[in-house]
Design an enzyme around this catalytic site. Structure first.
Site, PDB file in Angstrom:
ATOM      1  N   ASN A 196       0.865  -1.177   0.000  1.00  0.00           N
ATOM      2  CA  ASN A 196       0.000   0.000   0.000  1.00  0.00           C
ATOM      3  C   ASN A 196       0.906   1.232   0.000  1.00  0.00           C
ATOM      4  O   ASN A 196       1.485   1.567   1.022  1.00  0.00           O
ATOM      5  CB  ASN A 196      -0.893  -0.021   1.253  1.00  0.00           C
ATOM      6  CG  ASN A 196      -1.758   1.225   1.363  1.00  0.00           C
ATOM      7  OD1 ASN A 196      -1.815   2.035   0.439  1.00  0.00           O
ATOM      8  ND2 ASN A 196      -2.428   1.392   2.504  1.00  0.00           N
ATOM      9  N   TRP A 197       1.003   1.861  -1.160  1.00  0.00           N
ATOM     10  CA  TRP A 197       1.935   2.989  -1.286  1.00  0.00           C
ATOM     11  C   TRP A 197       1.401   4.256  -0.621  1.00  0.00           C
ATOM     12  O   TRP A 197       2.106   5.243  -0.534  1.00  0.00           O
ATOM     13  CB  TRP A 197       2.222   3.269  -2.767  1.00  0.00           C
ATOM     14  CG  TRP A 197       2.958   2.173  -3.466  1.00  0.00           C
ATOM     15  CD1 TRP A 197       3.415   0.985  -2.931  1.00  0.00           C
ATOM     16  CD2 TRP A 197       3.358   2.157  -4.850  1.00  0.00           C
ATOM     17  NE1 TRP A 197       4.052   0.249  -3.894  1.00  0.00           N
ATOM     18  CE2 TRP A 197       4.037   0.934  -5.085  1.00  0.00           C
ATOM     19  CE3 TRP A 197       3.202   3.051  -5.905  1.00  0.00           C
ATOM     20  CZ2 TRP A 197       4.564   0.595  -6.332  1.00  0.00           C
ATOM     21  CZ3 TRP A 197       3.724   2.715  -7.148  1.00  0.00           C
ATOM     22  CH2 TRP A 197       4.402   1.504  -7.354  1.00  0.00           C
ATOM     23  N   LYS A 198       0.135   4.250  -0.239  1.00  0.00           N
ATOM     24  CA  LYS A 198      -0.510   5.434   0.347  1.00  0.00           C
ATOM     25  C   LYS A 198      -0.286   6.638  -0.589  1.00  0.00           C
ATOM     26  O   LYS A 198      -0.256   6.457  -1.802  1.00  0.00           O
ATOM     27  CB  LYS A 198      -0.012   5.644   1.775  1.00  0.00           C
ATOM     28  CG  LYS A 198      -0.205   4.357   2.619  1.00  0.00           C
ATOM     29  CD  LYS A 198      -0.004   4.498   4.077  1.00  0.00           C
ATOM     30  CE  LYS A 198      -0.258   3.149   4.755  1.00  0.00           C
ATOM     31  NZ  LYS A 198      -0.122   3.185   6.196  1.00  0.00           N
ATOM     32  N   HIS A 240      -9.375   0.947   5.267  1.00  0.00           N
ATOM     33  CA  HIS A 240      -8.095   1.203   5.928  1.00  0.00           C
ATOM     34  C   HIS A 240      -8.338   2.183   7.085  1.00  0.00           C
ATOM     35  O   HIS A 240      -9.156   3.096   6.967  1.00  0.00           O
ATOM     36  CB  HIS A 240      -7.087   1.776   4.933  1.00  0.00           C
ATOM     37  CG  HIS A 240      -5.696   1.787   5.473  1.00  0.00           C
ATOM     38  ND1 HIS A 240      -5.277   2.712   6.398  1.00  0.00           N
ATOM     39  CD2 HIS A 240      -4.640   0.959   5.253  1.00  0.00           C
ATOM     40  CE1 HIS A 240      -4.009   2.459   6.715  1.00  0.00           C
ATOM     41  NE2 HIS A 240      -3.604   1.396   6.036  1.00  0.00           N
ATOM     42  N   GLU A 273      -6.764   4.651   8.048  1.00  0.00           N
ATOM     43  CA  GLU A 273      -6.579   6.067   7.684  1.00  0.00           C
ATOM     44  C   GLU A 273      -7.821   6.612   6.993  1.00  0.00           C
ATOM     45  O   GLU A 273      -8.171   7.779   7.158  1.00  0.00           O
ATOM     46  CB  GLU A 273      -5.317   6.207   6.806  1.00  0.00           C
ATOM     47  CG  GLU A 273      -4.052   5.984   7.630  1.00  0.00           C
ATOM     48  CD  GLU A 273      -2.872   5.417   6.867  1.00  0.00           C
ATOM     49  OE1 GLU A 273      -2.880   5.433   5.625  1.00  0.00           O
ATOM     50  OE2 GLU A 273      -1.933   4.937   7.538  1.00  0.00           O
ATOM     51  N   GLU A 297      -4.959  -4.920  10.812  1.00  0.00           N
ATOM     52  CA  GLU A 297      -3.965  -3.862  10.979  1.00  0.00           C
ATOM     53  C   GLU A 297      -4.201  -3.132  12.295  1.00  0.00           C
ATOM     54  O   GLU A 297      -5.030  -2.201  12.352  1.00  0.00           O
ATOM     55  CB  GLU A 297      -4.072  -2.857   9.831  1.00  0.00           C
ATOM     56  CG  GLU A 297      -3.795  -3.445   8.468  1.00  0.00           C
ATOM     57  CD  GLU A 297      -3.209  -2.411   7.524  1.00  0.00           C
ATOM     58  OE1 GLU A 297      -2.234  -2.736   6.863  1.00  0.00           O
ATOM     59  OE2 GLU A 297      -3.715  -1.279   7.485  1.00  0.00           O
ATOM     60  N   GLY A 329       2.877   2.341  10.790  1.00  0.00           N
ATOM     61  CA  GLY A 329       3.834   3.431  10.608  1.00  0.00           C
ATOM     62  C   GLY A 329       4.571   3.831  11.868  1.00  0.00           C
ATOM     63  O   GLY A 329       5.221   4.875  11.899  1.00  0.00           O
ATOM     64  N   SER A 373       3.804  -1.992  10.404  1.00  0.00           N
ATOM     65  CA  SER A 373       5.267  -2.040  10.592  1.00  0.00           C
ATOM     66  C   SER A 373       5.861  -3.407  10.276  1.00  0.00           C
ATOM     67  O   SER A 373       6.849  -3.808  10.890  1.00  0.00           O
ATOM     68  CB  SER A 373       5.645  -1.580  12.010  1.00  0.00           C
ATOM     69  OG  SER A 373       5.269  -0.232  12.203  1.00  0.00           O
ATOM     70  N   GLY A 399       3.017  -1.123   4.267  1.00  0.00           N
ATOM     71  CA  GLY A 399       3.024   0.303   3.959  1.00  0.00           C
ATOM     72  C   GLY A 399       4.432   0.770   3.632  1.00  0.00           C
ATOM     73  O   GLY A 399       4.928   0.588   2.522  1.00  0.00           O
ATOM     74  N   GLY A 400       5.102   1.348   4.614  1.00  0.00           N
ATOM     75  CA  GLY A 400       6.414   1.971   4.408  1.00  0.00           C
ATOM     76  C   GLY A 400       7.410   1.082   3.672  1.00  0.00           C
ATOM     77  O   GLY A 400       8.112   1.542   2.759  1.00  0.00           O
TER      78      GLY A 400
HETATM   79  O1  LIG Z   1      -1.641  -0.497   4.635  1.00  0.00           O
HETATM   80  C1  LIG Z   1      -0.589  -0.635   5.247  1.00  0.00           C
HETATM   81  C2  LIG Z   1      -0.512  -0.414   6.657  1.00  0.00           C
HETATM   82  O2  LIG Z   1      -1.131   0.776   7.031  1.00  0.00           O
HETATM   83  C3  LIG Z   1       0.826  -0.619   7.270  1.00  0.00           C
HETATM   84  O3  LIG Z   1       1.662   0.487   7.123  1.00  0.00           O
HETATM   85  P1  LIG Z   1       3.169   0.376   7.645  1.00  0.00           P
HETATM   86  O4  LIG Z   1       3.723  -0.898   7.084  1.00  0.00           O
HETATM   87  O5  LIG Z   1       3.846   1.599   7.130  1.00  0.00           O
HETATM   88  O6  LIG Z   1       3.097   0.320   9.143  1.00  0.00           O
END
Ligand SMILES: O=C[C@H](O)COP(=O)(O)O
Length: 255
Positions: free
Chosen positions: A9-11, A100, A102, A172, A178, A218, A239-240
């Site tokens: 998920n590149w956000k 999600h 967010e 999640e 994050g 994470s 994510g990151g």
């Molecule tokens: O969609 C992905 C998640 O929000 C995880 O994000 P993260 O791996 O940066 O903690």
């Protein structure tokens, strides 16, 4: 069908040139012809404007797939700035992330709205990746299972058996997203097993066994192998670490 799956998920990150460079590097490092050897499916979920180009750049005919991060609940119409599931499918998306934390937190998405988005995604032939997860306050109040049980019941379990069979669930924990604070493999396994048990109650035992359940929060190259080794963890929503080719590839190769 239950499968090993890693989704990035590149956000709201990466420009178009950066995205193309990342995909090219992942394909090179992953030796993508062998990615499917263990049945692993890889999904990348870029921001809307990058979807078509990234889809074209992904290794074709293999186990790489394109996903979006959200969709609108209506098929079309006067909804300025929004993107429908039908539009996503038309540019090659196969998956869409829904619910999600967010989206729930910053855009006020409720289980009621998510129910409608799920229906819209399924009607367009997309496979939803439906996210659930508790806040730190909820965990510390020892209300994690009640909270996630309600998200499942209100958001997801209205689907028919056939519709539900298209859904991947992502657990999640919000406190792990994050933050660098990953759930332990035991914490992830405990919630994943709970989710599977709730699916069995809402549908049947076979549906519970057949559902792909991802962990997100994470997850990285260092902890993925242990997380993915848990019996009820079928992969990750990353994510990151999905923004760095070497890290994402190492996660893919953790199976
Ligand atoms: O969609 C992905 C998640 O929000 C995880 O994000 P993260 O791996 O940066 O903690």
């Amino acid at each position: 069908m239950r499968q090993n799956l890693v989704a990035g998920n590149w956000k709201m990150n990466l420009t178009y040139p950066e995205a193309l460079a990342l995909v090219e590097e992942i394909a090179r490092l992953a030796g993508y012809g062998s990615v499917g050897a263990n049945g692993l499916q890889v999904v990348v979920c870029p921001p809307f404007p990058l979807l078509h180009g990234v889809g074209q750049a992904l290794p074709q005919g293999g186990n790489f797939h394109l996903g979006a991060q959200n969709c609108h609940q209506k098929e079309s119409g006067a909804f300025t700035g929004e993107v429908s599931a039908k539009l996503l499918a038309s540019v090659g998306c196969e998956y869409v992330i829904l619910g999600h934390s967010e989206r729930r937190q910053y855009f006020g998405e409720t289980d009621e709205l998510l129910s409608q988005k799920l229906k819209a995604a399924l009607a367009a032939g997309l496979k939803p990746i439906f996210c659930v997860g508790e806040s730190l306050d909820t965990r510390e109040a020892d209300e994690t299972f009640d909270f996630i049980g309600k998200q499942l019941t209100d958001g997801l379990f209205h689907l028919s058996n056939e519709e539900f069979a298209q859904v991947t669930i992502a657990y999640e924990p919000i406190w792990a997203i994050g933050t660098g604070r990953t759930a332990t493999s035991a914490q992830a396994q405990e919630v994943h097993a709970f989710i599977r048990e709730r699916i069995a109650r809402a549908y049947d035992a076979q549906a519970a066994l057949d559902t792909t359940i991802l962990y997100g929060g994470s997850a990285n190259a260092q902890n993925a192998r242990e997380l993915f080794a848990q019996p009820d963890v079928d992969g990750g929503l990353i994510g990151g670490a999905s923004l760095k080719a070497a890290d994402f590839t190492a996660i893919i190769q953790s199976f």
